[in-house]
Scaffold this motif. Structure first.
Motif, PDB file in Angstrom:
ATOM      1  N   LEU A  48      -4.658  35.759  31.608  1.00  0.00           N
ATOM      2  CA  LEU A  48      -4.691  34.381  32.117  1.00  0.00           C
ATOM      3  C   LEU A  48      -5.244  33.443  31.048  1.00  0.00           C
ATOM      4  CD1 LEU A  48      -4.650  32.123  34.300  1.00  0.00           C
ATOM      5  CD2 LEU A  48      -6.966  32.877  34.897  1.00  0.00           C
ATOM      6  N   LEU A  49      -6.338  33.832  30.426  1.00  0.00           N
ATOM      7  CA  LEU A  49      -6.928  33.005  29.363  1.00  0.00           C
ATOM      8  C   LEU A  49      -5.941  32.819  28.209  1.00  0.00           C
ATOM      9  CD1 LEU A  49     -10.560  34.443  29.340  1.00  0.00           C
ATOM     10  CD2 LEU A  49      -9.829  32.203  30.194  1.00  0.00           C
ATOM     11  N   SER A  51     -12.928  21.431  32.567  1.00  0.00           N
ATOM     12  CA  SER A  51     -12.088  20.671  33.487  1.00  0.00           C
ATOM     13  C   SER A  51     -11.381  21.493  34.563  1.00  0.00           C
ATOM     14  CB  SER A  51     -11.040  19.884  32.694  1.00  0.00           C
ATOM     15  OG  SER A  51     -10.186  20.783  32.027  1.00  0.00           O
ATOM     16  N   ILE A  52     -11.634  22.798  34.644  1.00  0.00           N
ATOM     17  CA  ILE A  52     -10.946  23.631  35.640  1.00  0.00           C
ATOM     18  C   ILE A  52     -11.941  24.086  36.703  1.00  0.00           C
ATOM     19  CG2 ILE A  52      -9.650  25.763  36.034  1.00  0.00           C
ATOM     20  CD1 ILE A  52      -8.689  25.597  33.137  1.00  0.00           C
ATOM     21  N   LYS A  53     -11.534  23.934  37.948  1.00  0.00           N
ATOM     22  CA  LYS A  53     -12.342  24.494  39.034  1.00  0.00           C
ATOM     23  C   LYS A  53     -11.496  25.527  39.760  1.00  0.00           C
ATOM     24  CE  LYS A  53     -11.314  21.466  42.924  1.00  0.00           C
ATOM     25  NZ  LYS A  53     -11.860  20.707  44.016  1.00  0.00           N
ATOM     26  N   ILE A  54     -12.155  26.530  40.287  1.00  0.00           N
ATOM     27  CA  ILE A  54     -11.456  27.561  41.038  1.00  0.00           C
ATOM     28  C   ILE A  54     -11.482  27.156  42.495  1.00  0.00           C
ATOM     29  CG2 ILE A  54     -11.390  29.988  41.676  1.00  0.00           C
ATOM     30  CD1 ILE A  54     -12.548  30.575  38.943  1.00  0.00           C
ATOM     31  N   ASP A  55     -10.296  26.958  43.027  1.00  0.00           N
ATOM     32  CA  ASP A  55     -10.182  26.505  44.408  1.00  0.00           C
ATOM     33  C   ASP A  55     -10.315  27.672  45.374  1.00  0.00           C
ATOM     34  OD1 ASP A  55      -9.579  24.751  46.586  1.00  0.00           O
ATOM     35  OD2 ASP A  55      -7.553  25.569  46.592  1.00  0.00           O
ATOM     36  N   ASP A  56      -9.511  28.690  45.184  1.00  0.00           N
ATOM     37  CA  ASP A  56      -9.497  29.760  46.159  1.00  0.00           C
ATOM     38  C   ASP A  56      -9.096  31.068  45.499  1.00  0.00           C
ATOM     39  OD1 ASP A  56      -9.801  30.802  48.693  1.00  0.00           O
ATOM     40  OD2 ASP A  56      -7.783  30.262  49.360  1.00  0.00           O
ATOM     41  N   VAL A  57      -9.682  32.146  45.965  1.00  0.00           N
ATOM     42  CA  VAL A  57      -9.285  33.497  45.584  1.00  0.00           C
ATOM     43  C   VAL A  57      -9.071  34.246  46.883  1.00  0.00           C
ATOM     44  CG1 VAL A  57     -10.022  35.663  44.515  1.00  0.00           C
ATOM     45  CG2 VAL A  57     -10.515  33.487  43.384  1.00  0.00           C
ATOM     46  N   GLU A  58      -7.897  34.843  47.016  1.00  0.00           N
ATOM     47  CA  GLU A  58      -7.602  35.583  48.237  1.00  0.00           C
ATOM     48  C   GLU A  58      -6.773  36.820  47.925  1.00  0.00           C
ATOM     49  OE1 GLU A  58      -3.865  32.869  49.761  1.00  0.00           O
ATOM     50  OE2 GLU A  58      -5.866  32.331  50.443  1.00  0.00           O
ATOM     51  N   GLY A  59      -6.607  37.648  48.935  1.00  0.00           N
ATOM     52  CA  GLY A  59      -5.783  38.847  48.790  1.00  0.00           C
ATOM     53  C   GLY A  59      -6.556  40.095  48.406  1.00  0.00           C
ATOM     54  N   GLY A  60      -7.814  39.941  47.990  1.00  0.00           N
ATOM     55  CA  GLY A  60      -8.621  41.099  47.639  1.00  0.00           C
ATOM     56  C   GLY A  60      -9.061  41.850  48.884  1.00  0.00           C
ATOM     57  N   LEU A  72     -13.957  35.545  37.598  1.00  0.00           N
ATOM     58  CA  LEU A  72     -13.075  34.489  37.094  1.00  0.00           C
ATOM     59  C   LEU A  72     -13.891  33.260  36.692  1.00  0.00           C
ATOM     60  CD1 LEU A  72     -10.098  33.895  36.598  1.00  0.00           C
ATOM     61  CD2 LEU A  72      -9.896  33.198  38.984  1.00  0.00           C
ATOM     62  N   ASN A  73     -14.841  32.867  37.528  1.00  0.00           N
ATOM     63  CA  ASN A  73     -15.732  31.740  37.199  1.00  0.00           C
ATOM     64  C   ASN A  73     -16.492  32.013  35.903  1.00  0.00           C
ATOM     65  OD1 ASN A  73     -15.706  29.474  39.005  1.00  0.00           O
ATOM     66  ND2 ASN A  73     -16.499  30.803  40.597  1.00  0.00           N
ATOM     67  N   ALA A  74     -17.083  33.204  35.795  1.00  0.00           N
ATOM     68  CA  ALA A  74     -17.864  33.557  34.599  1.00  0.00           C
ATOM     69  C   ALA A  74     -16.983  33.573  33.359  1.00  0.00           C
ATOM     70  CB  ALA A  74     -18.535  34.915  34.796  1.00  0.00           C
ATOM     71  N   SER A  75     -15.750  34.028  33.498  1.00  0.00           N
ATOM     72  CA  SER A  75     -14.823  34.088  32.361  1.00  0.00           C
ATOM     73  C   SER A  75     -14.433  32.694  31.885  1.00  0.00           C
ATOM     74  CB  SER A  75     -13.569  34.883  32.745  1.00  0.00           C
ATOM     75  OG  SER A  75     -13.911  36.195  33.122  1.00  0.00           O
ATOM     76  N   LEU A  76     -14.107  31.814  32.835  1.00  0.00           N
ATOM     77  CA  LEU A  76     -13.772  30.434  32.464  1.00  0.00           C
ATOM     78  C   LEU A  76     -14.973  29.739  31.839  1.00  0.00           C
ATOM     79  CD1 LEU A  76     -11.625  29.298  35.529  1.00  0.00           C
ATOM     80  CD2 LEU A  76     -10.805  29.875  33.240  1.00  0.00           C
ATOM     81  N   LYS A  77     -16.145  29.996  32.393  1.00  0.00           N
ATOM     82  CA  LYS A  77     -17.369  29.392  31.849  1.00  0.00           C
ATOM     83  C   LYS A  77     -17.624  29.873  30.427  1.00  0.00           C
ATOM     84  CE  LYS A  77     -22.203  28.571  32.874  1.00  0.00           C
ATOM     85  NZ  LYS A  77     -23.278  28.704  33.858  1.00  0.00           N
ATOM     86  N   SER A  78     -17.409  31.152  30.163  1.00  0.00           N
ATOM     87  CA  SER A  78     -17.666  31.697  28.824  1.00  0.00           C
ATOM     88  C   SER A  78     -16.756  31.078  27.769  1.00  0.00           C
ATOM     89  CB  SER A  78     -17.495  33.219  28.814  1.00  0.00           C
ATOM     90  OG  SER A  78     -16.121  33.592  28.807  1.00  0.00           O
ATOM     91  N   GLN A  79     -15.609  30.562  28.192  1.00  0.00           N
ATOM     92  CA  GLN A  79     -14.666  29.939  27.267  1.00  0.00           C
ATOM     93  C   GLN A  79     -14.780  28.415  27.265  1.00  0.00           C
ATOM     94  OE1 GLN A  79     -12.743  31.944  25.201  1.00  0.00           O
ATOM     95  NE2 GLN A  79     -13.971  33.546  26.157  1.00  0.00           N
ATOM     96  N   GLY A  80     -15.735  27.876  28.026  1.00  0.00           N
ATOM     97  CA  GLY A  80     -15.946  26.425  28.076  1.00  0.00           C
ATOM     98  C   GLY A  80     -14.923  25.696  28.914  1.00  0.00           C
ATOM     99  N   LEU A  81     -14.245  26.393  29.828  1.00  0.00           N
ATOM    100  CA  LEU A  81     -13.194  25.777  30.629  1.00  0.00           C
ATOM    101  C   LEU A  81     -13.642  25.383  32.032  1.00  0.00           C
ATOM    102  CD1 LEU A  81     -10.302  28.242  29.696  1.00  0.00           C
ATOM    103  CD2 LEU A  81     -10.785  26.001  28.684  1.00  0.00           C
ATOM    104  N   LYS A 134     -15.919  16.486  39.041  1.00  0.00           N
ATOM    105  CA  LYS A 134     -14.846  15.751  38.367  1.00  0.00           C
ATOM    106  C   LYS A 134     -13.939  16.703  37.599  1.00  0.00           C
ATOM    107  CE  LYS A 134     -16.780  11.255  38.116  1.00  0.00           C
ATOM    108  NZ  LYS A 134     -16.241  10.011  37.716  1.00  0.00           N
ATOM    109  N   SER A 135     -13.296  17.601  38.306  1.00  0.00           N
ATOM    110  CA  SER A 135     -12.360  18.536  37.692  1.00  0.00           C
ATOM    111  C   SER A 135     -10.994  17.886  37.573  1.00  0.00           C
ATOM    112  CB  SER A 135     -12.234  19.793  38.547  1.00  0.00           C
ATOM    113  OG  SER A 135     -13.486  20.353  38.785  1.00  0.00           O
ATOM    114  N   ASP A 136     -10.307  18.186  36.484  1.00  0.00           N
ATOM    115  CA  ASP A 136      -8.942  17.689  36.308  1.00  0.00           C
ATOM    116  C   ASP A 136      -7.918  18.690  36.833  1.00  0.00           C
ATOM    117  OD1 ASP A 136      -9.743  15.307  35.025  1.00  0.00           O
ATOM    118  OD2 ASP A 136      -9.971  16.387  33.134  1.00  0.00           O
ATOM    119  N   TYR A 137      -8.295  19.988  36.845  1.00  0.00           N
ATOM    120  CA  TYR A 137      -7.362  21.039  37.212  1.00  0.00           C
ATOM    121  C   TYR A 137      -7.985  21.976  38.235  1.00  0.00           C
ATOM    122  CZ  TYR A 137      -5.386  19.250  32.936  1.00  0.00           C
ATOM    123  OH  TYR A 137      -4.899  18.403  31.977  1.00  0.00           O
ATOM    124  N   GLU A 138      -7.114  22.513  39.083  1.00  0.00           N
ATOM    125  CA  GLU A 138      -7.539  23.426  40.134  1.00  0.00           C
ATOM    126  C   GLU A 138      -6.765  24.733  39.967  1.00  0.00           C
ATOM    127  OE1 GLU A 138      -8.293  21.875  44.337  1.00  0.00           O
ATOM    128  OE2 GLU A 138      -6.244  22.672  44.392  1.00  0.00           O
TER     129      GLU A 138
END
Length: 187
Positions: free
Chosen positions: A167-168, A45-54, A74-83, A89-93
């Motif tokens: 974060l996780l 249910s989580i999508k990554i909206d933006d990453v900046e500052g790098g 970050l995407n790969a990490s959330l995916k590995s945890q099933g998030l 249809k994401s509930d969280y950004e």
């Protein structure tokens, strides 16, 4: 100093010390060997909206953590945890801003400390679930690599991976009830 001499010094430095390379996604991501439990409402249910500052790495200067690479980790990490939501249809950004990268210029042991601000928002209500800066130091030693440019890259990657792991940990403490979001403990 003549142009030929300057170019010779630069070339010799590259040969002796190597070129800087950016932090690698594979070394920053948290894989499924890190097993945490999350509230069911966070699953897929989580999508990554933006990453900046790098910053992009300049091969003639120092290794950095780039936005594109950090977002992929970050995407790969959330995916590995099933998030990670892989649908529209994401509930969280989630947004991430790399606020600071504290890096040494030289040394035997190189410690990098990344400070990253994460904001998690419930999309439906536009409610901020949490807004937290996570600061993580990581040291790469001379035993990790004799080449300073590689040690700095390893320290960047280690700090980023440790940051995503924290974060996780925060996400694992979220308990979401119907129409009410609670953080079980503050960090």
């Amino acid at each position: 100093m003549g142009l030929f001499r300057k170019l010779s010094i630069v070339f010799a430095s590259v040969i002796m010390f190597g070129c800087a390379s950016p932090a690698q996604v594979e070394n920053m991501k948290v894989d499924n060997s890190v097993n945490m439990n999350f509230d069911n409402s966070l699953t897929d249910s989580i999508k990554i909206d933006d990453v900046e500052g790098g910053e992009e790495t300049n091969p003639m200067w120092t290794s950095e953590v780039g936005n594109k690479e950090f977002k992929a980790a970050l995407n790969a990490s959330l995916k590995s945890q099933g998030l990670l939501s892989e649908t529209n249809k994401s509930d969280y950004e989630l947004t991430a801003t790399l606020i600071e990268s504290d890096q040494p210029l030289f040394g035997a042991d190189l410690e990098v400390t990344l400070s990253i601000r994460y904001i998690l928002i419930e999309i439906k209500s536009d409610k901020v679930i949490f807004d937290k800066v996570i600061k993580t130091p990581y040291t790469a030693t001379i035993g990790d690599s004799l080449m300073a440019v590689k040690r700095l890259r390893l320290a960047n990657e280690g700090s980023a991976k440790k940051n995503i792991t924290e974060l996780l940990g925060i996400l694992s403490k979220l308990k979401i009830e119907k129409d009410d979001i609670k953080v079980v403990s503050t960090l």
